[in-house]
Design a protein around this motif. Structure first.
Motif, PDB file in Angstrom:
ATOM      1  N   ARG A  93       2.199   2.141  -3.264  1.00  0.00           N
ATOM      2  CA  ARG A  93       1.153   2.705  -4.130  1.00  0.00           C
ATOM      3  C   ARG A  93       0.677   4.065  -3.631  1.00  0.00           C
ATOM      4  O   ARG A  93      -0.268   4.637  -4.173  1.00  0.00           O
ATOM      5  CB  ARG A  93      -0.031   1.744  -4.203  1.00  0.00           C
ATOM      6  CG  ARG A  93       0.323   0.374  -4.771  1.00  0.00           C
ATOM      7  CD  ARG A  93      -0.890  -0.523  -4.833  1.00  0.00           C
ATOM      8  NE  ARG A  93      -1.923   0.031  -5.698  1.00  0.00           N
ATOM      9  CZ  ARG A  93      -3.136  -0.502  -5.829  1.00  0.00           C
ATOM     10  NH1 ARG A  93      -3.456  -1.596  -5.134  1.00  0.00           N
ATOM     11  NH2 ARG A  93      -4.025   0.044  -6.630  1.00  0.00           N
TER      12      ARG A  93
ATOM     13  N   GLN B 165      -0.671   4.637  -0.678  1.00  0.00           N
ATOM     14  CA  GLN B 165      -1.907   4.478   0.078  1.00  0.00           C
ATOM     15  C   GLN B 165      -1.622   3.874   1.448  1.00  0.00           C
ATOM     16  O   GLN B 165      -0.603   3.198   1.634  1.00  0.00           O
ATOM     17  CB  GLN B 165      -2.884   3.566  -0.679  1.00  0.00           C
ATOM     18  CG  GLN B 165      -3.323   4.099  -2.025  1.00  0.00           C
ATOM     19  CD  GLN B 165      -4.202   3.085  -2.761  1.00  0.00           C
ATOM     20  OE1 GLN B 165      -3.834   1.925  -2.898  1.00  0.00           O
ATOM     21  NE2 GLN B 165      -5.350   3.536  -3.218  1.00  0.00           N
ATOM     22  N   SER B 166      -2.536   4.139   2.360  1.00  0.00           N
ATOM     23  CA  SER B 166      -2.467   3.506   3.675  1.00  0.00           C
ATOM     24  C   SER B 166      -3.590   2.488   3.773  1.00  0.00           C
ATOM     25  O   SER B 166      -4.750   2.851   3.955  1.00  0.00           O
ATOM     26  CB  SER B 166      -2.603   4.544   4.794  1.00  0.00           C
ATOM     27  OG  SER B 166      -2.786   3.900   6.046  1.00  0.00           O
ATOM     28  N   TYR B 167      -3.251   1.201   3.619  1.00  0.00           N
ATOM     29  CA  TYR B 167      -4.267   0.165   3.769  1.00  0.00           C
ATOM     30  C   TYR B 167      -4.769   0.106   5.208  1.00  0.00           C
ATOM     31  O   TYR B 167      -5.875  -0.363   5.466  1.00  0.00           O
ATOM     32  CB  TYR B 167      -3.702  -1.185   3.350  1.00  0.00           C
ATOM     33  CG  TYR B 167      -3.469  -1.328   1.857  1.00  0.00           C
ATOM     34  CD1 TYR B 167      -4.026  -0.428   0.952  1.00  0.00           C
ATOM     35  CD2 TYR B 167      -2.685  -2.359   1.348  1.00  0.00           C
ATOM     36  CE1 TYR B 167      -3.824  -0.547  -0.407  1.00  0.00           C
ATOM     37  CE2 TYR B 167      -2.473  -2.497  -0.018  1.00  0.00           C
ATOM     38  CZ  TYR B 167      -3.036  -1.590  -0.890  1.00  0.00           C
ATOM     39  OH  TYR B 167      -2.830  -1.717  -2.239  1.00  0.00           O
TER      40      TYR B 167
ATOM     41  N   GLY C 218       0.821  -1.212   0.000  1.00  0.00           N
ATOM     42  CA  GLY C 218       0.000   0.000   0.000  1.00  0.00           C
ATOM     43  C   GLY C 218       0.849   1.255   0.000  1.00  0.00           C
ATOM     44  O   GLY C 218       0.561   2.215  -0.725  1.00  0.00           O
TER      45      GLY C 218
END
Length: 209
Positions: free
Chosen positions: A124, A126-128, A121
């Motif tokens: 990418r 992003q913070s999953y 993540g």
């Protein structure tokens, strides 16, 4: 700003009941193991150690506790599902091959997978972690990214620590390490993030908006 996604409604549950259901199977495994650790059980012509027998008992108890949580809350997290699957797979391999190593390495794989998922993540952008916990902790996106980086590193360190301990220490030491040291380390990690979470909290900024 991150877009909030609707989450499945979760029924309220007494926090003590939730904690008991989550920690009960692990503490039960520890208690049973400590009572039968020096015993050997001949079953179908093969000798099984107390550790293997305790593992056999741990699997259905864990699945029962997860089923009760599901019944009470109406929801299971992906982490709970993944943990249950890994416990079944590696617990089963432990019994089939009569080898303690499979169950011990399960912990390395669990924490390693958590670290890898969070790491993907981050790559990418992003913070999953935010996808799972955003409604529980309203903090800014920068805070989520920082917390995710730290937690991914923490999970990786815990996976490495487990790998070192189970390969170099006795089974009794590993059981104590798994039952108490790793959860305590994770608890201490989140306590240490309190100031950072307060800094990025959206709740304190709400009235000023």
């Amino acid at each position: 700003m991150s877009e909030r996604r609707p989450m499945a409604e979760q029924k309220p549950i007494n926090p003590w009941v939730k904690t008991g259901l989550e920690l009960g199977p692990v503490l039960g495994f520890f208690i049973v193991y400590m009572r039968i650790k020096d015993e050997v059980y001949p079953i179908l012509g093969q000798d099984y150690s107390g550790f293997i027998v305790a593992t056999v008992g741990f699997i259905p108890i864990l699945l029962l506790s997860i089923a009760i949580l599901w019944k009470l809350t109406g929801k299971l997290s992906r982490m709970q599902i993944m943990t249950a699957v890994l416990v079944i797979v590696f617990g089963g391999l432990t019994v089939i091959f009569n080898d303690e190593a499979f169950f011990k390495i399960k912990t390395t794989i669990v924490y390693g997978m958590f670290a890898a998922i969070l790491g993907v993540g981050l790559l990418r952008g992003q913070s999953y972690l935010a996808f799972v916990m955003e409604d529980l902790m309203p903090i800014a996106q920068e805070g989520w990214m920082l917390l995710t980086k730290r937690l991914a590193a923490m999970f990786a360190a815990m996976a490495g620590a487990n790998e070192i301990v189970w390969r170099t220490m006795s089974t009794e030491f590993w059981v104590k390490f798994e039952t108490f040291a790793l959860p305590a380390a994770l608890f201490a990690f989140f306590i240490a993030q309190a100031k950072m979470l307060e800094r990025y909290s959206l709740e304190k900024k709400g009235p000023e908006a």
